[in-house]
Scaffold this active site. Sequence first.
Site, PDB file in Angstrom:
ATOM      1  N   LYS A 178      -7.135   5.559   3.103  1.00  0.00           N
ATOM      2  CA  LYS A 178      -5.774   6.061   2.946  1.00  0.00           C
ATOM      3  C   LYS A 178      -5.518   7.142   3.980  1.00  0.00           C
ATOM      4  O   LYS A 178      -6.347   8.060   4.163  1.00  0.00           O
ATOM      5  CB  LYS A 178      -5.597   6.642   1.541  1.00  0.00           C
ATOM      6  CG  LYS A 178      -5.768   5.624   0.431  1.00  0.00           C
ATOM      7  CD  LYS A 178      -4.602   4.664   0.365  1.00  0.00           C
ATOM      8  CE  LYS A 178      -4.685   3.794  -0.873  1.00  0.00           C
ATOM      9  NZ  LYS A 178      -3.509   2.899  -0.985  1.00  0.00           N
ATOM     10  N   HIS A 309      -2.016  -7.627  -2.999  1.00  0.00           N
ATOM     11  CA  HIS A 309      -2.239  -6.233  -3.383  1.00  0.00           C
ATOM     12  C   HIS A 309      -2.877  -6.133  -4.765  1.00  0.00           C
ATOM     13  O   HIS A 309      -2.348  -6.695  -5.735  1.00  0.00           O
ATOM     14  CB  HIS A 309      -0.885  -5.507  -3.389  1.00  0.00           C
ATOM     15  CG  HIS A 309      -0.902  -4.159  -4.044  1.00  0.00           C
ATOM     16  ND1 HIS A 309      -0.313  -3.905  -5.258  1.00  0.00           N
ATOM     17  CD2 HIS A 309      -1.462  -2.988  -3.648  1.00  0.00           C
ATOM     18  CE1 HIS A 309      -0.485  -2.630  -5.576  1.00  0.00           C
ATOM     19  NE2 HIS A 309      -1.183  -2.047  -4.632  1.00  0.00           N
TER      20      HIS A 309
HETATM   21 MG   LIG Z   1      -1.416  -0.147  -0.091  1.00  0.00          MG
END
Ligand SMILES: [Mg+2]
Length: 377
Positions: A178, A309
Amino acid sequence: MISDHKDRISSIKLSKVKLPLLKSISDAKVIQGKQAPLVDVDILLSQINTSEGRSGLGFSYALRIGGEAQFAHAKEIAPLLIGEDPSRISEIWDKLVWASASIGRSGLSVQSIAAFDIALWDLKARKARVSLAKLIGSPWDSVPCYNTSGGYLQAPVEEIIEKAHQSRSRGIAGVKIKIGQDDVQKDYQRVAAVRKSLGDEVPIMVDVNQQWKRKEALNNCLLFSDLGLTWIEEPLDAHDFGGHAQLSARVNTPIATGEMLSSAREHFDLMNQRGADIVQPDAPRVGGITPFLKVASEAERLELGLAPHFVMEIHIHLAASSRVEPWIEHFEWLEPLFNERLQIKDGRIVVPTQPGLGLTISDRVSEWTQAETTFSS
Ligand SMILES: [Mg+2]
């Protein structure tokens, strides 16, 4: 329409489950003050039973907010399924969408419908005594996988590196990290440190979680170009399809997006504007397996990559349907819900061969169940 089948939906059990995470996690939306750290996942479980004694299991989910509303909407529409032929899945989907028309054809309304749609697909595959993957004609026996849960922003880079090596030693091929902090150099240094530790061959993805603006996104994407990334995910606002298309045209690193879209129609708009090199639909978020398969088929027609996802337990069957070799996202978060564990081997998750999704609910789920309702004929 006339149905030859005698089997009918006789009862439906809905459960609202709040599944705790072992650790609270933060992506860029949290670091930027837009959302609270994630501490649990709201699950809407649907178990559909039929007059001939068959059953199917489906679920939808919400993060932070929305679980109560998904459960409430599911309770409103569940009676409409009673007495229906469970094999007529797309007609049932249409019926539920029309019944909910005043609250729209995307987002929360179809996410409640997803729990039923997924249960009906599970039921159909179980009846045929094949896995869901086989039922829909999936060509792959296994799908390359990458881990996401080890790469969040609250973790120091040393922890991310340690988790990445743990994932690799478990047989997981790649890792996603991230990013999306105010200082992109800090992001770059973290990812570069992981690349250095893992070596050049390991697939690494980064996820901006929609935090860059158009004016900075191109330079930021180019900054990461020497790290050999497999993709850059959600560099811009999830609905800025044109901005994603500009990046896709100008950056060599593939652009991935689509997880926040909550209908097949939104995915068609994204793909038709060439806003993604790799599309990331999420079956519970877009309204179930019925709309997911339409998205996947359009992605294949346009020769785009497919990397669904979250929710690997469902998506392993669906990703396996892509002729372009897909990716599956490894998250262990939902594992406590089920008795079964997906098999990971040589960088890939093996497509389960048990009938249906191959999932049964674990006894522990009762600990986290907040509400339950059963509808019957
Ligand atoms: Mg994502």
